[in-house]
Design an enzyme around this catalytic site. Structure first.
Site, PDB file in Angstrom:
ATOM      1  N   GLU A  25       0.837  -1.208   0.000  1.00 40.38           N
ATOM      2  CA  GLU A  25       0.000   0.000   0.000  1.00 40.38           C
ATOM      3  C   GLU A  25       0.871   1.257   0.000  1.00 40.38           C
ATOM      4  O   GLU A  25       2.071   1.187   0.287  1.00 40.38           O
ATOM      5  CB  GLU A  25      -0.926   0.011   1.221  1.00 40.38           C
ATOM      6  CG  GLU A  25      -0.187   0.071   2.551  1.00 40.38           C
ATOM      7  CD  GLU A  25      -1.042   0.606   3.693  1.00 40.38           C
ATOM      8  OE1 GLU A  25      -1.605   1.703   3.543  1.00 40.38           O
ATOM      9  OE2 GLU A  25      -1.116  -0.077   4.731  1.00 40.38           O
ATOM     10  N   LYS A 159      -3.854  -1.967  14.881  1.00 35.09           N
ATOM     11  CA  LYS A 159      -3.126  -1.105  15.793  1.00 35.09           C
ATOM     12  C   LYS A 159      -3.815  -0.986  17.138  1.00 35.09           C
ATOM     13  O   LYS A 159      -5.040  -0.925  17.213  1.00 35.09           O
ATOM     14  CB  LYS A 159      -3.005   0.290  15.186  1.00 35.09           C
ATOM     15  CG  LYS A 159      -1.723   0.459  14.433  1.00 35.09           C
ATOM     16  CD  LYS A 159      -1.833   1.580  13.455  1.00 35.09           C
ATOM     17  CE  LYS A 159      -2.827   1.198  12.376  1.00 35.09           C
ATOM     18  NZ  LYS A 159      -3.247   2.286  11.554  1.00 35.09           N
TER      19      LYS A 159
HETATM   20  N1  PSU Z   1      -1.234   1.053   9.569  1.00 36.05           N
HETATM   21  C1  PSU Z   1      -0.074   1.739   9.707  1.00 36.05           C
HETATM   22  N2  PSU Z   1       0.049   2.912   9.072  1.00 36.05           N
HETATM   23  C2  PSU Z   1      -0.948   3.407   8.300  1.00 36.05           C
HETATM   24  C3  PSU Z   1      -2.167   2.675   8.151  1.00 36.05           C
HETATM   25  C4  PSU Z   1      -2.254   1.508   8.820  1.00 36.05           C
HETATM   26  O1  PSU Z   1       0.834   1.305  10.393  1.00 36.05           O
HETATM   27  O2  PSU Z   1      -0.764   4.473   7.724  1.00 36.05           O
HETATM   28  C5  PSU Z   1      -3.233   3.157   7.213  1.00 36.05           C
HETATM   29  C6  PSU Z   1      -3.587   2.005   6.264  1.00 36.05           C
HETATM   30  O3  PSU Z   1      -3.534   2.494   4.941  1.00 36.05           O
HETATM   31  C7  PSU Z   1      -5.006   1.640   6.645  1.00 36.05           C
HETATM   32  C8  PSU Z   1      -5.534   2.980   7.046  1.00 36.05           C
HETATM   33  O4  PSU Z   1      -5.712   1.050   5.592  1.00 36.05           O
HETATM   34  O5  PSU Z   1      -4.455   3.536   7.814  1.00 36.05           O
HETATM   35  C9  PSU Z   1      -6.828   2.915   7.827  1.00 36.05           C
HETATM   36  O6  PSU Z   1      -7.418   4.190   7.831  1.00 36.05           O
HETATM   37  P1  PSU Z   1      -8.988   4.342   8.177  1.00 36.05           P
HETATM   38  O7  PSU Z   1      -9.092   3.924   9.608  1.00 36.05           O
HETATM   39  O8  PSU Z   1      -9.273   5.813   7.964  1.00 36.05           O
HETATM   40  O9  PSU Z   1      -9.734   3.434   7.234  1.00 36.05           O
END
Ligand code: PSU
Ligand code: MN
Length: 319
Positions: A25, A159
């Site tokens: 990603e 996380k």
């Molecule tokens: N995990 C990380 N760093 C990130 C993300 C996840 O360690 O930047 C990002 C990923 O791209 C994940 C997104 O899909 O955060 C989730 O965001 P949201 O909760 O807005 O869907």
């Protein structure tokens, strides 16, 4: 209709020969880590995948074109850019249609991987159910995507800034296999252990690959989440992180941070509060996931093309 995705020469050649490919990603580059560490990590993760016998395919939208596999210049420009859009399932097509540039989250990367015929994707952590979701309704589109797109995603768990109990419940409800790699409990991103028993455990990448292929044979939509614990030397114990996470969450609430900004805000604050240790751990776990992703992709390629030197039996059929 051929899906509107542009493969790099390296990815295209691998795809045609049925060689293993691992998608990556780009939101982790633009919104998850600070410059210039983000570029260094993105480059190292790609190298790690090559060293382990697979081809990396970093996904992003650049001036309206959805790419699988970026050039060095494209990767650098993305890592340096200031206001890159964060693209999830809802935003991907709109960004492409209007000639925009954006980084893909787990959800959007899965959609792109499926379009490119890539079956494995390695990242840091997935999005999930945010704490306070009972009032905010903030649930990442990553979860639903795992139940829709047939991609096996390797992450270090969700996380610890999230509500992990609700995140695992939601994945169970959606029927997404959550497979802990090499241990009985689910990992918690920066920490190896958590209080949550893993619904499934597999220690052998060949088993994870076989389960992936079996889902396809059953015509089941959706992928698998492989929860791979951070290497022991790099972890930050959960007890040490908990008060820092609480503080970052309080600050987010006080400052009215909401929607897409929540995850990047919390990651940046935890980076500051741990004086950079969270970043070091994040890098170690992404590299670790890249290695496991490559191993799973190699096993899937073997299952699809048969044993022998990879590529001899031609491209695997797309499901
Ligand atoms: N995990 C990380 N760093 C990130 C993300 C996840 O360690 O930047 C990002 C990923 O791209 C994940 C997104 O899909 O955060 C989730 O965001 P949201 O909760 O807005 O869907
Ligand atoms: Mn959200």
């Amino acid at each position: 209709m051929t899906p509107p995705i542009t493969l790099s020469d390296e990815v295209r050649a691998a795809r045609e020969a049925g060689r293993p490919i691992v998608a990556l990603e780009s939101t982790i580059i633009t919104h998850g880590m600070p410059w210039p560490d983000n570029l260094e990590v993105a480059t190292r993760v790609e190298a790690e995948i090559r060293d382990h016998g697979a081809v990396p395919a970093t996904i992003a939208v650049i001036e309206g074109t959805l790419h699988a596999g970026l050039s060095e210049d494209q990767l650098r420009a993305l890592a340096r850019a200031q206001d890159v859009a964060k693209l999830s399932r809802a935003d991907l097509a709109a960004c492409m249609a209007t000639g925009g540039t954006g980084a893909t989250t787990v959800a959007a990367t899965m959609i792109a991987a499926r379009a490119a015929g890539i079956e494995v994707f390695a990242t840091g952590g997935i999005g999930g159910v945010h704490r306070g979701a009972e009032t905010s309704f903030d649930v990442s589109a990553d979860l639903r995507e795992l139940s829709e797109s047939p991609v096996t995603v390797v992450a270090a768990g969700a996380k610890a800034i999230l509500d992990l109990a609700k995140t695992w419940e939601m994945l169970e409800t959606l029927g997404v296999p959550v497979i802990a790699h090499g241990q009985d409990c689910l990992p918690a991103f920066w920490s190896r252990a958590s209080d949550f028993a893993a619904p499934l455990r597999m220690d052998d990448p060949a088993h994870i690959a076989a389960a992936h292929v079996m889902r396809g044979a059953l015509d089941l939509p959706g992928g698998q989440l492989v929860a791979n614990p951070i290497p022991a030397d790099d972890e930050i114990p959960a007890a040490e992180l908990a008060p820092l996470i609480d503080r970052a969450l309080d600050e987010a609430r006080e400052q009215g941070i909401s929607a897409k900004s929540v995850t990047p805000f919390l990651l940046a604050r935890i980076f500051d509060l741990t004086e950079g240790r969270s970043l070091k751990a994040n890098i170690a776990l992404v590299l670790n996931n890249a290695r496991l992703g490559a191993a799973i992709a190699r096993e899937i390629a073997t299952l699809r093309t048969g044993p022998g030197p990879s590529g001899q039996s031609g491209a695997p059929a797309l499901r």
